[in-house]
Design a protein around this motif. Sequence first.
Motif, PDB file in Angstrom:
ATOM      1  N   LEU A 145       0.261   0.453 -70.386  1.00 11.14           N
ATOM      2  CA  LEU A 145       1.524   0.639 -69.691  1.00 11.14           C
ATOM      3  C   LEU A 145       1.883  -0.643 -68.942  1.00 11.14           C
ATOM      4  N   SER A 146       3.084  -0.688 -68.439  1.00 14.76           N
ATOM      5  CA  SER A 146       3.564  -1.891 -67.756  1.00 14.76           C
ATOM      6  C   SER A 146       2.733  -2.191 -66.499  1.00 14.76           C
ATOM      7  N   PRO A 147       2.470  -3.464 -66.219  1.00 16.33           N
ATOM      8  CA  PRO A 147       1.780  -3.818 -64.971  1.00 16.33           C
ATOM      9  C   PRO A 147       2.684  -3.684 -63.744  1.00 16.33           C
ATOM     10  N   THR A 149       4.879  -1.713 -61.136  1.00 15.46           N
ATOM     11  CA  THR A 149       4.752  -0.354 -60.604  1.00 15.46           C
ATOM     12  C   THR A 149       5.915   0.548 -60.996  1.00 15.46           C
ATOM     13  N   THR A 150       7.142   0.103 -60.766  1.00 15.88           N
ATOM     14  CA  THR A 150       8.308   0.951 -61.039  1.00 15.88           C
ATOM     15  C   THR A 150       8.404   1.296 -62.516  1.00 15.88           C
ATOM     16  N   GLU A 151       8.200   0.304 -63.374  1.00 15.69           N
ATOM     17  CA  GLU A 151       8.287   0.538 -64.812  1.00 15.69           C
ATOM     18  C   GLU A 151       7.151   1.440 -65.276  1.00 15.69           C
ATOM     19  N   ARG A 152       5.961   1.244 -64.728  1.00 16.58           N
ATOM     20  CA  ARG A 152       4.818   2.076 -65.110  1.00 16.58           C
ATOM     21  C   ARG A 152       5.051   3.532 -64.710  1.00 16.58           C
ATOM     22  N   GLN A 153       5.585   3.751 -63.529  1.00 16.44           N
ATOM     23  CA  GLN A 153       5.868   5.117 -63.091  1.00 16.44           C
ATOM     24  C   GLN A 153       6.919   5.774 -63.976  1.00 16.44           C
ATOM     25  N   ARG A 154       7.890   4.991 -64.436  1.00 16.62           N
ATOM     26  CA  ARG A 154       8.894   5.511 -65.364  1.00 16.62           C
ATOM     27  C   ARG A 154       8.230   5.902 -66.689  1.00 16.62           C
ATOM     28  N   GLU A 155       7.269   5.103 -67.135  1.00 20.16           N
ATOM     29  CA  GLU A 155       6.563   5.406 -68.382  1.00 20.16           C
ATOM     30  C   GLU A 155       5.716   6.666 -68.242  1.00 20.16           C
ATOM     31  N   VAL A 156       5.111   6.851 -67.064  1.00 20.20           N
ATOM     32  CA  VAL A 156       4.324   8.064 -66.819  1.00 20.20           C
ATOM     33  C   VAL A 156       5.234   9.291 -66.824  1.00 20.20           C
ATOM     34  N   GLN A 157       6.434   9.150 -66.299  1.00 18.69           N
ATOM     35  CA  GLN A 157       7.383  10.260 -66.334  1.00 18.69           C
ATOM     36  C   GLN A 157       7.725  10.637 -67.774  1.00 18.69           C
ATOM     37  N   ALA A 158       7.822   9.631 -68.645  1.00 20.00           N
ATOM     38  CA  ALA A 158       8.095   9.895 -70.058  1.00 20.00           C
ATOM     39  C   ALA A 158       6.927  10.635 -70.703  1.00 20.00           C
ATOM     40  N   ALA A 165      -0.263  14.846 -77.072  1.00 15.77           N
ATOM     41  CA  ALA A 165      -1.342  14.037 -76.511  1.00 15.77           C
ATOM     42  C   ALA A 165      -0.925  12.573 -76.538  1.00 15.77           C
ATOM     43  N   CYS A 166      -1.443  11.803 -75.604  1.00  8.57           N
ATOM     44  CA  CYS A 166      -1.062  10.394 -75.481  1.00  8.57           C
ATOM     45  C   CYS A 166      -2.301   9.555 -75.181  1.00  8.57           C
ATOM     46  N   VAL A 167      -2.496   8.475 -75.943  1.00  5.48           N
ATOM     47  CA  VAL A 167      -3.647   7.594 -75.767  1.00  5.48           C
ATOM     48  C   VAL A 167      -3.198   6.329 -75.043  1.00  5.48           C
ATOM     49  N   LEU A 168      -3.909   5.997 -73.977  1.00  3.65           N
ATOM     50  CA  LEU A 168      -3.608   4.822 -73.161  1.00  3.65           C
ATOM     51  C   LEU A 168      -4.823   3.896 -73.106  1.00  3.65           C
ATOM     52  N   LEU A 169      -4.564   2.623 -72.896  1.00  2.95           N
ATOM     53  CA  LEU A 169      -5.617   1.639 -72.657  1.00  2.95           C
ATOM     54  C   LEU A 169      -5.367   1.013 -71.293  1.00  2.95           C
ATOM     55  N   GLU A 170      -6.445   0.590 -70.625  1.00  2.00           N
ATOM     56  CA  GLU A 170      -6.258  -0.097 -69.349  1.00  2.00           C
ATOM     57  C   GLU A 170      -7.450  -0.987 -69.028  1.00  2.00           C
ATOM     58  N   ALA A 171      -7.160  -2.066 -68.321  1.00  2.00           N
ATOM     59  CA  ALA A 171      -8.176  -3.021 -67.876  1.00  2.00           C
ATOM     60  C   ALA A 171      -8.696  -2.611 -66.506  1.00  2.00           C
ATOM     61  N   PRO A 172      -9.918  -3.041 -66.150  1.00  2.00           N
ATOM     62  CA  PRO A 172     -10.514  -2.590 -64.886  1.00  2.00           C
ATOM     63  C   PRO A 172      -9.719  -2.964 -63.644  1.00  2.00           C
ATOM     64  N   HIS A 173      -9.054  -4.116 -63.649  1.00  2.00           N
ATOM     65  CA  HIS A 173      -8.358  -4.531 -62.428  1.00  2.00           C
ATOM     66  C   HIS A 173      -7.068  -3.753 -62.186  1.00  2.00           C
ATOM     67  N   ILE A 175      -6.912  -0.243 -63.239  1.00  2.00           N
ATOM     68  CA  ILE A 175      -7.176   1.165 -63.499  1.00  2.00           C
ATOM     69  C   ILE A 175      -6.863   2.048 -62.283  1.00  2.00           C
ATOM     70  N   GLU A 176      -7.097   1.558 -61.074  1.00  2.00           N
ATOM     71  CA  GLU A 176      -6.839   2.390 -59.887  1.00  2.00           C
ATOM     72  C   GLU A 176      -5.345   2.646 -59.711  1.00  2.00           C
ATOM     73  N   ALA A 177      -4.524   1.628 -59.964  1.00  2.00           N
ATOM     74  CA  ALA A 177      -3.072   1.812 -59.857  1.00  2.00           C
ATOM     75  C   ALA A 177      -2.590   2.808 -60.906  1.00  2.00           C
ATOM     76  N   LEU A 178      -3.130   2.706 -62.127  1.00  2.78           N
ATOM     77  CA  LEU A 178      -2.745   3.647 -63.176  1.00  2.78           C
ATOM     78  C   LEU A 178      -3.181   5.061 -62.811  1.00  2.78           C
ATOM     79  N   ALA A 179      -4.386   5.194 -62.264  1.00  2.00           N
ATOM     80  CA  ALA A 179      -4.893   6.516 -61.893  1.00  2.00           C
ATOM     81  C   ALA A 179      -3.979   7.187 -60.863  1.00  2.00           C
ATOM     82  N   ARG A 180      -3.492   6.419 -59.895  1.00  2.00           N
ATOM     83  CA  ARG A 180      -2.595   6.989 -58.880  1.00  2.00           C
ATOM     84  C   ARG A 180      -1.314   7.506 -59.525  1.00  2.00           C
ATOM     85  N   ASP A 181      -0.804   6.780 -60.504  1.00  2.00           N
ATOM     86  CA  ASP A 181       0.427   7.215 -61.160  1.00  2.00           C
ATOM     87  C   ASP A 181       0.184   8.414 -62.072  1.00  2.00           C
ATOM     88  N   LEU A 182      -0.937   8.411 -62.801  1.00  2.00           N
ATOM     89  CA  LEU A 182      -1.240   9.530 -63.693  1.00  2.00           C
ATOM     90  C   LEU A 182      -1.504  10.817 -62.932  1.00  2.00           C
TER      91      LEU A 182
END
Length: 290
Positions: A145-147, A149-158, A165-173, A175-182
């Motif tokens: 997903l987008s690095p 914040t606003t764009e990533r949250q929009r993608e999570v809404q989609a 089902a949806c498959v995502l990839l993420e890097a360790p640095h 992952i915490e921001a993505l987890a908060r949005d998910l």
Amino acid sequence: MAGQQHYPQGALYMVATPIGNLADIGLRALHVLDLVDCIACEDTRHTAALLQSYGLHKPLLALHEHNEAEAAQTVVQRLREGQRVAYVSDAGTPGVSDPGARLCAAVHAAGLRALPLPGASSITALLSVAGTGGHDGGFVFTGFLSPKTTERQREVQAIAADPRACVLLEAPHRIEALARDLAALGERPLTIGRELTKQFEEVAQVAARDFPAWLQAGAHRTRGEFVLLVHPATAAIDDNMDEATLRTLDLLLAELPVKTAVKLCAEISGAPRNALYQAALARRKGAQED
């Protein structure tokens, strides 16, 4: 066995490499890596070490996201000269959220051949242990997903609006921001794959809202590469959907594929397409179990 297949000259070989465990290399991949005239790769240092592990030595050509268009033309020229060229990314299947897609496009545009050598993939590895292959409506591969914040949250809404089902990839640095949005997905199940096939591999299933807490439960959990599966949304019929709409949906489902039936029912009834889709999946599943 690997040598029994024909490997034409003047062709590009897209070779999948291990995502962690070196023993996951395919026998045919080893055969082709030994056969080709040169290997284009995402990182020459990484690939040199990989080849050394298997006792292989080949000329390497750097081809990564920053030089892919230019380096692709070098590969095309080598192919025109009749060389066999392999391409490998740093891990897994090239061209899938890794460089390689533009290379293949350039090869096809030149009227040359690109041949796949399948192998390790974090996507299919996680799907195989998640307990859902996305068979109810299939699955989508979204990748990173987008690095922003606003764009990533929009993608999570989609993702939230899509019952598949949806498959995502993420890097360790990140992952915490993505987890908060998910976490906004609430009770929707999430399968987490961390460091798949490596020494500290971890697979877990949690509700999406609990993902941030799962990460915080151990300092090691924010390390390594992640692949995530957002499970299909729980099929639930909208409380506001009347019996006439459901009857129309049933009649359409009896004659048409789910997506077509849902599209037509939405046009006829004016009901929300997402709610109709979930209702259709629930009714199809119920019919199969009866």
